[in-house]
Motif scaffolding. Sequence first.
Motif, PDB file in Angstrom:
ATOM      1  N   GLN A   1       0.851  -1.190   0.000  1.00  0.00           N
ATOM      2  CA  GLN A   1       0.000   0.000   0.000  1.00  0.00           C
ATOM      3  C   GLN A   1       0.884   1.237   0.000  1.00  0.00           C
ATOM      4  OE1 GLN A   1      -3.633   0.149   2.285  1.00  0.00           O
ATOM      5  NE2 GLN A   1      -3.118   2.171   3.082  1.00  0.00           N
ATOM      6  N   THR A   2       0.703   2.077  -1.012  1.00  0.00           N
ATOM      7  CA  THR A   2       1.427   3.341  -1.107  1.00  0.00           C
ATOM      8  C   THR A   2       0.437   4.468  -0.859  1.00  0.00           C
ATOM      9  OG1 THR A   2       2.964   2.420  -2.731  1.00  0.00           O
ATOM     10  CG2 THR A   2       2.818   4.829  -2.594  1.00  0.00           C
ATOM     11  N   GLU A   3       0.775   5.363   0.074  1.00  0.00           N
ATOM     12  CA  GLU A   3      -0.161   6.419   0.467  1.00  0.00           C
ATOM     13  C   GLU A   3       0.389   7.800   0.120  1.00  0.00           C
ATOM     14  OE1 GLU A   3      -2.580   4.655   4.250  1.00  0.00           O
ATOM     15  OE2 GLU A   3      -0.604   5.490   4.672  1.00  0.00           O
ATOM     16  N   VAL A   4      -0.502   8.686  -0.250  1.00  0.00           N
ATOM     17  CA  VAL A   4      -0.191  10.104  -0.444  1.00  0.00           C
ATOM     18  C   VAL A   4      -1.168  10.872   0.445  1.00  0.00           C
ATOM     19  CG1 VAL A   4      -0.014  12.019  -2.059  1.00  0.00           C
ATOM     20  CG2 VAL A   4       0.566   9.696  -2.814  1.00  0.00           C
ATOM     21  N   LEU A   5      -0.652  11.489   1.502  1.00  0.00           N
ATOM     22  CA  LEU A   5      -1.492  12.098   2.521  1.00  0.00           C
ATOM     23  C   LEU A   5      -1.323  13.611   2.535  1.00  0.00           C
ATOM     24  CD1 LEU A   5      -0.655   9.606   5.439  1.00  0.00           C
ATOM     25  CD2 LEU A   5      -2.417   9.385   3.686  1.00  0.00           C
TER      26      LEU A   5
END
Length: 301
Positions: free
Chosen positions: A99-103
């Motif tokens: 899982q790659t997140e951009v927050l």
Amino acid sequence: MILTVTLNPAIDVRYDLDGFKLARSNRVETAHKTAGGKGLNVTRVITQLQEPVLATGLLGGKTGEWIESELDASNICHDFYHIKSDTRSCLAFLHDGLQTEVLEAGPVVSEEEWHGFLEHFVTLLGDASLVVASGSLPKGVPTSAYRQLNELVKRSGKRLILDTSGEALREGVASKPFLVKPNEDELAALEPHTPVDEALRTLADQIPWVLHSKGKDGAEAHIMRTRYALAVPEVEAINPVGSGDAMVAGLAVGLQRGLSIEETLKLGSATGTLNALEPGTGMISMAALPEMLQKIDVMVR
């Protein structure tokens, strides 16, 4: 009634991909959008458990309006304080078992808006018997935010469950909330260079309920000078995101209903595990709950 606080909510967008290619176009069939933020994940599970709950926090702009419309569609009661800046969006790319997140950091909250929220919060406390405060803080909100909230909660004779990290957790712990749920990284930040067991004992000397979540390995609890080990069954997780929030929801409902310590710990462990079996975040199968409760072991150590 349980009152949940989400100071930095978001529109959570999840993309399911066969693979993620850097510097290339990545196409998806469907984007899954959720009214997100740790406190709203908690709220959804409490709602599924059919316990009265009211969600509050800070919302702004069109994204804030979308979150409120989603809560309305799910029949979730809410009473947010509105700010000028837009509520954030957060992206999660599920690919290759990862899982790659951009927050986004979130909106900037003015000092006037923060004080306005505190006044709003006090008006909501009257009907609440338990408060759950979860998640990060947006810019402009002081790191003492959860300490301030807990002081108001204690003044009204109520209890607060706190689930956050970093300096917000450190300041919150200093005000001695009723329950905290740190993971290993959060414990290490609170007590650098201190073994986990020792850090937990230090917290337990100050706070009635301390839950150390270990993900698939269950949890450890220090409650009223007694240590408990929580064992959960092995499951094939579909989406573990939000499992900690689902656990907090189960604990909150157990406390609200006056269940025994063992029953409350079982409910929290069961809801946390069930969340991992659902594609949605902050969701459980109520039909599977009774069987899952039977599979949770709570042992006094």
